[in-house]
Design a protein around this motif. Structure first.
Motif, PDB file in Angstrom:
ATOM      1  N   GLY A 121     139.591  22.436 -13.815  1.00 52.88           N
ATOM      2  CA  GLY A 121     140.488  23.580 -13.855  1.00 52.88           C
ATOM      3  C   GLY A 121     140.842  24.070 -15.238  1.00 52.88           C
ATOM      4  O   GLY A 121     141.783  24.851 -15.400  1.00 52.88           O
TER       5      GLY A 121
ATOM      6  N   THR B  15     140.202  27.925 -15.502  1.00 49.87           N
ATOM      7  CA  THR B  15     141.191  28.632 -14.685  1.00 49.87           C
ATOM      8  C   THR B  15     142.528  28.688 -15.405  1.00 49.87           C
ATOM      9  O   THR B  15     143.200  29.734 -15.423  1.00 49.87           O
ATOM     10  CB  THR B  15     141.359  27.922 -13.323  1.00 49.87           C
ATOM     11  N   TYR B  16     142.899  27.566 -16.024  1.00 47.20           N
ATOM     12  CA  TYR B  16     144.179  27.526 -16.748  1.00 47.20           C
ATOM     13  C   TYR B  16     144.172  28.500 -17.911  1.00 47.20           C
ATOM     14  O   TYR B  16     145.148  29.235 -18.138  1.00 47.20           O
ATOM     15  CB  TYR B  16     144.438  26.103 -17.226  1.00 47.20           C
TER      16      TYR B  16
ATOM     17  N   VAL C  22     143.487  17.603 -18.436  1.00 46.63           N
ATOM     18  CA  VAL C  22     143.658  17.864 -17.007  1.00 46.63           C
ATOM     19  C   VAL C  22     143.600  16.532 -16.282  1.00 46.63           C
ATOM     20  O   VAL C  22     142.605  15.805 -16.368  1.00 46.63           O
ATOM     21  CB  VAL C  22     142.558  18.808 -16.483  1.00 46.63           C
TER      22      VAL C  22
ATOM     23  N   ARG D  77     144.397  18.768 -11.128  1.00 47.22           N
ATOM     24  CA  ARG D  77     144.632  20.139 -11.618  1.00 47.22           C
ATOM     25  C   ARG D  77     145.888  20.265 -12.475  1.00 47.22           C
ATOM     26  O   ARG D  77     146.346  21.375 -12.717  1.00 47.22           O
ATOM     27  CB  ARG D  77     144.752  21.141 -10.458  1.00 47.22           C
TER      28      ARG D  77
END
Length: 866
Positions: free
Chosen positions: A620, A623-624, A750, A763
């Motif tokens: 992730g 995405t972050y 993460v 996540r």
């Protein structure tokens, strides 16, 4: 006729000429061959089977728009040649003229226009120091200009990427030799249209603009001192006058814009953040698609502009946020307003068609029906006490005169075509009403005439009839011919009857048969009067369209904020970026059954300036990174954000280097593209910028990649460097050492959980660096064969333990038991062994033989003891 065709075709050699002949548009010669292939229609010929046969094809005039759309989509230019005089009144050959040239940038057909995006025609003028850029959406009348540094090709491409022009005009001399594109546009696939150089000359361009706007100077538009922009804008207007053959009434002004007036976004950032379209080219899965809760095309187009040009003035952002907050909390007011907005059609494009004389009667009714709800909307917005809404309501215009002009004359349910009749309301014109009464009462009038003639002549079998060849007639059987009065004129003889015409019937015939043509002519005249009167109010209509679009976009923000539980960001001029439980606005919607894991963010330009984020693939990180950038961008367009709390200091630019791609057309590899985009960031970022970097250096060898990534972080961090807030995701765990060296660098990772040789992605972003890459674990999740995974573990064990044979070759071919856990190599290699250190300390030139023997025994013992 062919001579006439050839003379017109010479004036438009690069266009496909649609030559009107009766109810068809005909194409000849090469135009016919090309069009028949593109349109999949039959190719025939005139003078068939003769030496001078001429290839030809044709289409019905009533379905021309469908065929034109297909040709324009194929990048073709169409010259529409109409019959400009009535064939019944023409002496000899009917006169024909080209009434409009349709190019990819000048279409008005709804089938070719995206209602939620502008359709820009752009002109570029390459001056010595500045590049002038003019952009016009002919369908809406939006006209704007700017100037960019002549040397900045990247900035020009970024602006063109935001405008997404369908056609670009350039001076003929701006290309090199046979190249289709000028040097600054090499590698792009825009439709380029070279036009004559003289149209770009400043004196000519300036004259064209002041004539168009009916002014003496361009000071009122703020561009008198922008010579390159004036050259581009004037050439664009001249091109439209030559191709559209009309007065361009709806182009009433132009505005200037500067790249310094808003947050700058380069094309790489727009693409990687998927702002207006997703990676698969769909609008639906982009930020624009997510935030578009608008009710009108006006609002949808305004929203797109806002996303590509976020605000950088705190006051303007706060005003938008105030309105969004108000309507988020006042659900009934919001819903009532949105229901009224749903009745409003695309005012800008309706005006465009009205001004360009391409509108139908139903377009005028659509405009009238849109204006009908204006008073109700005005009452609703006047209830809002906020200063920002008061500014909108104070400039509100209900356009009563426009509404009344249409309502008084045009039928509420008119035909699609002005020639179909029943267009104008009763009472607008006495002669029109009389002629319509004649048409309406014609059957009764003929019946009354027949009754009178029966009574006058005493012939009970007398009847009045009609056919298309002879018109109206009085039919009498031959046994009653002796009763026919003297004023009957013989018209036709049949076996058992004779047909006559009388003076009274002849007068009726003239009135009845001529009434339809006269009605059509009068209705067309009255319709054009209404159309012109509406076009004259174009400035007022455009102003209201802008108000409606802005209101619609803001109400859409309020709807999204309420629907997805977004919070109002606290905006200020500081360098703080603090987000509590932030979420990715798109990813959180992918699977409603899978809860999205929110994350915090803490950045500033001092102690938390660079965040190094490590962790395995699929955990992730990307995405972050995107999530943080999108939250900042959403805040600066005046939208609430997906978080529990957010404090956001204004940023001047967002730079995003996320994702990998090759630019094959430019001959650039993934790594070259990565380095180009990174160079752009390092050369243009300021302390007020936000930078997100993902896996920089992965396109080259490991040590090269680590070195580049390390140097980039050093270049970004610290008060004497760029100092921009930066999120840096990486697989190079060696970069976590930077936290020890620089106080402004912080490590995050993460979280994952290992379970039975598998990993579970949690996540969650937490402080500290990751100690493993988990690449082989991710490969297992992807379904690689177990044999491959086992062998990968063996190779990894050998690499990380520097296993070599006698001649220095890695023992990759020799199976080894997998280690309990792979150990990450340090950035500077392993510490030298005590044996090597002892050897380096020996002073061989000053040792006695006995000392040398003692040192040799010591080294042997050291080797034995490991």
């Amino acid at each position: 006729m062919m001579q006439q065709y050839q003379s017109i075709k010479k004036e438009y050699p690069d266009a496909i000429l649609f030559f009107r002949m009766g109810d068809f548009y005909e194409m000849f010669n090469e135009d016919a061959k090309e069009a028949s292939k593109l349109l999949d229609i039959a190719l025939t010929s005139r003078n068939k089977n003769k030496p001078n046969a001429i290839p030809m094809c044709g289409i019905p005039h009533h379905s021309a728009n469908m065929y034109i759309s297909r040709l324009v989509k194929g990048g073709k230019t169409i010259a529409v040649c109409e019959q400009v005089e009535d064939p019944k009144q023409a002496k000899g050959l009917v006169r024909r003229e080209v009434v409009r040239v349709i190019t990819p940038g000048t279409v008005l057909d709804d089938n070719l226009l995206d209602p939620k995006s502008h359709h820009f025609l752009v002109a570029l003028y390459f001056g010595k120091e500045q590049t002038g850029l003019a952009a016009l959406d002919m369908s809406t009348g939006l006209f704007k200009v700017t100037e960019l540094p002549r040397t900045s090709a990247d900035l020009l491409r970024d602006e063109l990427g935001k405008l997404d022009p369908k056609e670009i005009l350039i001076p003929e001399n701006s290309t090199n030799g046979n190249e289709a594109h000028p040097p600054m546009l090499q590698g792009t696939d825009y439709f380029i249209q070279p036009v004559e150089d003289w149209t770009f000359h400043h004196s000519q361009a300036h004259r064209v603009l002041v004539e168009q706007f009916k002014t003496k100077t361009l000071d009122g538009f703020g561009c008198e001192g922008w010579p390159a922009a004036v050259c581009a804008a004037g050439a664009l207007v001249q091109y439209l006058k030559e191709t559209q053959k009309s007065a361009l009434q709806h182009i009433t002004s132009l505005s200037t814009f500067s790249t310094q007036d808003c947050m700058m976004l380069d094309q790489s950032t727009i693409n990687s953040l998927e702002l207006v379209q997703s990676s698969d080219g769909q609008r639906k899965h982009s930020l624009l698609g997510h935030l578009d809760a608008t009710c009108t095309p006006l609002g949808a187009r305004r929203l797109r502009e806002w996303i590509l040009k976020p605000l950088i003035r705190l006051e303007s952002i706060q005003q938008r946020l105030d309105l969004v907050g108000h309507y988020r909390e006042h659900l009934i007011e919001r819903n009532d307003l949105r229901e009224q907005l749903k009745h409003i059609f695309d005012l800008e494009r309706l005006l465009g068609k009205i001004s360009m004389s391409t509108c139908t009667p139903r377009d005028l009714i659509a405009l009238k029906n849109s204006i009908r709800v204006f008073p109700d909307i005005q009452q609703m917005i006047e209830r809002c006490p906020l200063p920002a809404m008061q500014a909108i309501s104070s400039g509100w215009d209900n356009l009563e005169s426009v509404y009344q002009r249409i309502d008084e004359r045009i039928e509420d349910d008119p035909p699609l075509n002005i020639k179909d009749g029943n267009l104008i309301k009763p009472g607008c014109d006495e002669e029109l009403d009389r002629l319509k009464a004649i048409m309406k009462d014609s059957n009764q009038a003929i019946a009354n005439l027949e009754a009178r003639e029966k009574e006058r002549t005493g012939i009970p079998q007398l009847k009045v009839g009609y056919n298309k060849i002879y018109g109206y007639y009085i039919e009498v059987t031959k046994k009653n011919l002796d009763r026919v009065p003297d004023d009957f004129i013989r018209k036709q003889s049949l076996v058992n009857t004779e047909r006559f015409i009388s003076p009274e019937l002849k007068q009726y015939e003239a009135e009845i048969t001529g009434a339809e043509e006269k009605v059509q002519a009068i209705e067309q005249r009255l319709f054009h009067e209404v159309r012109q009167a509406v076009a004259d109010e174009g400035t007022r209509i455009q102003a209201m369209a802008r108000c409606i679009g802005e209101l619609d976009a803001l109400l859409g923000f309020a709807q999204i904020a309420h629907q997805h539980n977004y919070c109002r960001p606290q905006m200020n001029e500081s360098d703080v970026l603090r987000i509590q439980n932030g979420r990715h606005p798109l990813v959180e919607l992918i699977d409603p059954n899978q809860p999205f894991i929110p994350n915090d963010t803490q950045l500033d330009c001092n102690q938390h300036q660079v965040a190094i984020i490590t962790g395995p693939n699929m955990a992730g990180k990307s995405t972050y990174l995107r999530q943080v950038a999108l939250i900042v961008l959403m805040a600066q367009i005046g939208c609430f954000v997906p978080a529990e709390e957010a404090e956001i200091g204004l940023v001047d630019r967002i730079f995003s280097r996320v994702g990998a791609q090759d630019h094959l057309q430019k001959g650039q590899s993934t790594f070259m593209v990565e380095m180009n985009e990174t160079a752009n960031i390092l050369n243009n970022a300021t302390r007020k910028s936000l930078i997100i970097l993902d896996e920089i250096g992965r396109g080259t060898s490991t040590f090269d990649g680590i070195s580049i990534a390390w140097a980039i972080v050093e270049f970004l961090q610290g008060p004497d460097r760029i100092g921009a807030k930066t999120l840096f995701a990486t697989h190079y765990h060696e970069l976590t050492e930077l936290e020890r060296l620089f106080p402004s660098v912080k490590n995050y990772n993460v979280q994952i959980k290992e379970w039975n040789d598998e990993i579970i992605f949690l996540r969650k972003i937490v402080p500290g660096g990751a100690d493993k890459s988990y690449g082989i674990h991710v490969a297992r999740l992807a379904g690689l064969p177990e044999e491959v995974l086992k062998r990968a573990n063996e190779v990894l064990f050998n690499l990380e333990n520097s296993e070599y044979d006698e001649v220095g070759t890695p023992k990759l071919a020799q199976p080894q038991p997998p280690a309990a856990g792979p150990q990450q190599l340090g950035l500077f290699g392993e510490s030298p062994s005590p044996l090597v250190q002892k050897l380096k300390q020996l002073d061989l030139d000053n040792l006695t033989p006995r000392q040398a023997l003692e040192r040799l025994y010591e080294l042997r013992d050291l080797l034995k003891n490991g």
